[in-house]
Write a protein that holds these residues in place. Structure first.
Motif, PDB file in Angstrom:
ATOM      1  N   CYS A  89       0.582  -1.037   0.211  1.00 13.97           N
ATOM      2  CA  CYS A  89       0.142  -0.321  -0.114  1.00 13.97           C
ATOM      3  C   CYS A  89       0.901   1.028  -0.334  1.00 13.97           C
ATOM      4  N   TYR A 107      -2.924   4.385   0.902  1.00 12.27           N
ATOM      5  CA  TYR A 107      -3.784   3.775  -0.175  1.00 12.27           C
ATOM      6  C   TYR A 107      -3.914   2.731  -0.722  1.00 12.27           C
ATOM      7  N   HIS A 113      -9.465   3.189   0.623  1.00 11.47           N
ATOM      8  CA  HIS A 113      -8.228   3.807   1.693  1.00 11.47           C
ATOM      9  C   HIS A 113      -8.314   4.760   2.731  1.00 11.47           C
TER      10      HIS A 113
END
Length: 141
Positions: A89, A107, A113
């Motif tokens: 991520c 994210y 997110h």
């Protein structure tokens, strides 16, 4: 410049603290003085604490898989900002050292997110806001 930094700090103190991420990114792209005054930050104990704390809080592991990082500091304000890859991520982080306050945006590859308020606390301190926090002994939440 001080006006922008004050506004950024006010955002971090507000219930809409996640807006600080966008504000910083715009500031970095549109203000050449800010960009020129930032210095690369390759290794820093704070970043290591942030990795560990985000790993515990978001990925439920104290040692998330790390895929690289790029951080800068605006030394005049003790503002650390940058990005890293944890568990696949993208994580964007903004943090004021002097105030012990910041935000991380995580994210995920699937488009999801989340935002995590980041505070540096001494034992017994209460976190700011109502976000998820991990009690600790002065490390980053």
């Amino acid at each position: 410049m001080q006006e922008k930094l004050t506004k950024l700090l006010e955002m971090l103190l507000s219930p809409d603290y996640e807006q600080a991420i966008t504000y910083l990114l715009v500031m970095h792209q549109t203000d050449p003085r800010f960009k020129a005054a930032c210095v690369p930050l390759a290794d820093d104990p704070f970043i290591d604490l942030a990795k560990e704390s985000i790993g515990k809080m978001v990925f439920k592991t104290p040692q998330p898989k790390f895929g690289g990082q790029e951080f800068m500091e605006y030394p005049a304000a003790g503002l650390v900002h940058g990005a890293m890859v944890l568990e696949g991520c993208n994580v964007v982080l903004v943090f004021f050292r002097e105030h012990g306050l910041g935000v991380a945006a995580i994210y995920q590859p699937n488009g999801a997110h989340q935002y995590l308020r980041v505070t540096k606390m001494a034992e017994g301190d209460q976190p700011l806001g109502s976000g998820p926090f991990v009690p600790n002994d002065g490390s980053v939440n």
